[in-house]
Scaffold this motif. Structure first.
Motif, PDB file in Angstrom:
ATOM      1  N   LEU A 246       0.426  -1.010  -0.039  1.00 13.22           N
ATOM      2  CA  LEU A 246       0.188  -0.059  -0.237  1.00 13.22           C
ATOM      3  C   LEU A 246       0.802   1.506  -0.129  1.00 13.22           C
ATOM      4  CD1 LEU A 246      -2.687  -1.217   2.826  1.00 13.22           C
ATOM      5  CD2 LEU A 246      -2.992  -0.688  -0.152  1.00 13.22           C
ATOM      6  N   PRO A 247       0.553   2.666  -1.074  1.00 13.29           N
ATOM      7  CA  PRO A 247       1.096   3.642  -1.024  1.00 13.29           C
ATOM      8  C   PRO A 247       1.351   3.975   0.298  1.00 13.29           C
ATOM      9  CG  PRO A 247      -1.088   3.320  -1.713  1.00 13.29           C
ATOM     10  CD  PRO A 247      -0.796   2.155  -1.878  1.00 13.29           C
ATOM     11  N   ASP A 248       0.421   4.567   0.825  1.00 19.30           N
ATOM     12  CA  ASP A 248      -0.171   4.823   3.027  1.00 19.30           C
ATOM     13  C   ASP A 248       1.688   4.779   3.604  1.00 19.30           C
ATOM     14  OD1 ASP A 248      -0.441   6.568   4.906  1.00 19.30           O
ATOM     15  OD2 ASP A 248      -2.211   5.614   5.129  1.00 19.30           O
ATOM     16  N   GLN A 249       2.104   5.201   3.847  1.00 18.51           N
ATOM     17  CA  GLN A 249       2.794   4.726   4.958  1.00 18.51           C
ATOM     18  C   GLN A 249       2.991   4.969   6.193  1.00 18.51           C
ATOM     19  OE1 GLN A 249       6.147   2.955   4.123  1.00 18.51           O
ATOM     20  NE2 GLN A 249       5.378   3.082   1.985  1.00 18.51           N
ATOM     21  N   LYS A 250       1.786   5.863   5.826  1.00 19.20           N
ATOM     22  CA  LYS A 250       1.435   5.853   7.901  1.00 19.20           C
ATOM     23  C   LYS A 250       0.337   4.804   8.335  1.00 19.20           C
ATOM     24  CE  LYS A 250       4.237   8.920  10.205  1.00 19.20           C
ATOM     25  NZ  LYS A 250       4.822   8.785  10.920  1.00 19.20           N
ATOM     26  N   GLN A 251       0.278   3.390   7.992  1.00 23.60           N
ATOM     27  CA  GLN A 251      -0.906   2.677   9.078  1.00 23.60           C
ATOM     28  C   GLN A 251      -0.681   2.164   9.940  1.00 23.60           C
ATOM     29  OE1 GLN A 251      -0.425  -0.618   5.562  1.00 23.60           O
ATOM     30  NE2 GLN A 251       0.917   0.512   4.431  1.00 23.60           N
TER      31      GLN A 251
END
Length: 363
Positions: A246-251
């Motif tokens: 997933l491109p979102d690094q803040k998971q």
């Protein structure tokens, strides 16, 4: 793989093989079919689409093995322990490192040699291409080696509660690091901050193996099947909702995922090793033998996959049958090359290892 410090447990080599095969399947699938993107629709195949979980199994196994050795012996001779660890990983790792800097000779600068000590942060030569990329985890592993003898001593003095406190402390540290880091997912995936508790959970499993053997002997088989099911479901959930692609690094999920992942694998390890799980005498022996090559499988499989893909592509297309045939052929090639690597690089140095734990004193 036989150790000079612990009786041979073939189930450990079989689990090492599983860990290496998970990473092999992960890279094969995405190189030949998946395309290195999230595949939530294949969550039920999470052990393959997110097969990097095999790295977690390797880390938990390390904590488990060394704590088992420490629990059955007494003091660990620090310099002898580190010497054995260097003999175990340095020859093959340095070979792969030399390959990496040779591939990229035109961009190499002298200071890149410092990445021998840190292959998991910054921009190391081994991470410039997938072919040598698996080497990133060696720095994380060796960092654990540096502190393990002290951890083992503290556990002997303070008990399992010491490890529990460290795990809780690491969860707080991971939360802070997650909030501070821009690329927090990669940080939690590839650094000691994100992985240290996996070794600690492996150590807890090693203590349980030593201290709860009667219970585990009675219930190990059930534990194995329950833990395996929970692991499949957990990795499936991660694949569905928090894929590593997933491109979102803040998971936020990744703050606790490493801990959950390690706990699942710890249950699998304890159940498998104590549960008397067998695939038949001949297959047990084959799996254990191949498991002794697991380090070479892990370090070389990406180069074998990349080379074959560049030369031949996906022979027969990307249908299920064609993928299965390609996977079988490439797995055979990887095992053959890994046997060769183990024979000429690893084994001669492994024979130089010595005993680093004292036998327990007799009453």
């Amino acid at each position: 793989m036989k150790s000079r410090n612990l009786r041979y447990i073939p189930e450990i080599d079989q689990l090492r093989l599983l860990a290496a095969l998970l990473v092999f399947a992960f890279h094969f699938f995405h190189m030949y079919k998946g395309g290195w993107v999230p595949l939530p629709q294949y969550a039920w195949l999470g052990l393959i689409t997110e097969g990097h979980t095999g790295v977690a199994l390797f880390f938990v196994l390390s904590g488990f093995i060394f704590m088992t050795i420490a629990a059955e012996g007494e003091a660990i001779a620090y310099t002898k322990f580190l010497r054995n660890r260097l003999l175990r990983i340095a020859p093959l790792f340095l070979t792969v490192f030399v390959v990496a800097i040779s591939i990229h000779r035109d961009r190499f600068v002298a200071t890149d040699l410092l990445y021998v000590f840190v292959t998991n942060i910054g921009n190391p030569p081994t991470s410039w291409h997938l072919a040598t990329g698996p080497a990133w985890s060696i720095s994380v592993e060796f960092a654990f080696y540096l502190v393990f003898p002290f951890l083992a001593q503290f556990v002997r003095e303070r008990g399992a509660a010491y490890l529990v406190k460290l795990i809780l402390m690491m969860l707080v540290i991971k939360l802070g690091a997650y909030l501070a880091a821009e690329n927090s997912k990669l940080m939690l995936y590839s650094t000691l901050v994100g992985r240290f508790d996996q070794f600690l959970i492996g150590m807890l499993a090693g203590l349980a193996y030593h201290r709860r053997k009667d219970w585990l002997n009675r219930h190990g088989r059930l534990l194995f099947f329950v833990a395996s099911l929970v692991t499949i479901v957990a990795v499936g959930v991660q694949a569905r909702y928090a894929s590593s692609f997933l491109p979102d690094q803040k998971q936020p999920f990744w703050i606790i995922w490493g801990t959950i992942e390690a706990a699942c694998w710890a249950g699998v390890i304890l159940g498998f090793v104590r549960g008397g799980i067998s695939f038949g005498e001949r297959l047990d022996r084959v799996f254990a033998t191949c498991g002794a090559w697991s380090f070479s499988i892990y370090m070389w499989h990406a180069m074998i996959l990349f080379t074959a893909h560049e030369l031949f592509g996906s022979v027969g297309g990307t249908g299920i049958v064609a993928l299965g045939l390609n996977a079988a052929v490439l797995l055979g090639a990887t095992l053959a090359f890994s046997w060769l690597s183990y024979s000429v690089i690893e084994q001669p140095f492994l024979n130089l290892r010595t005993r680093y734990v004292e036998a327990p004193a007799k009453a």
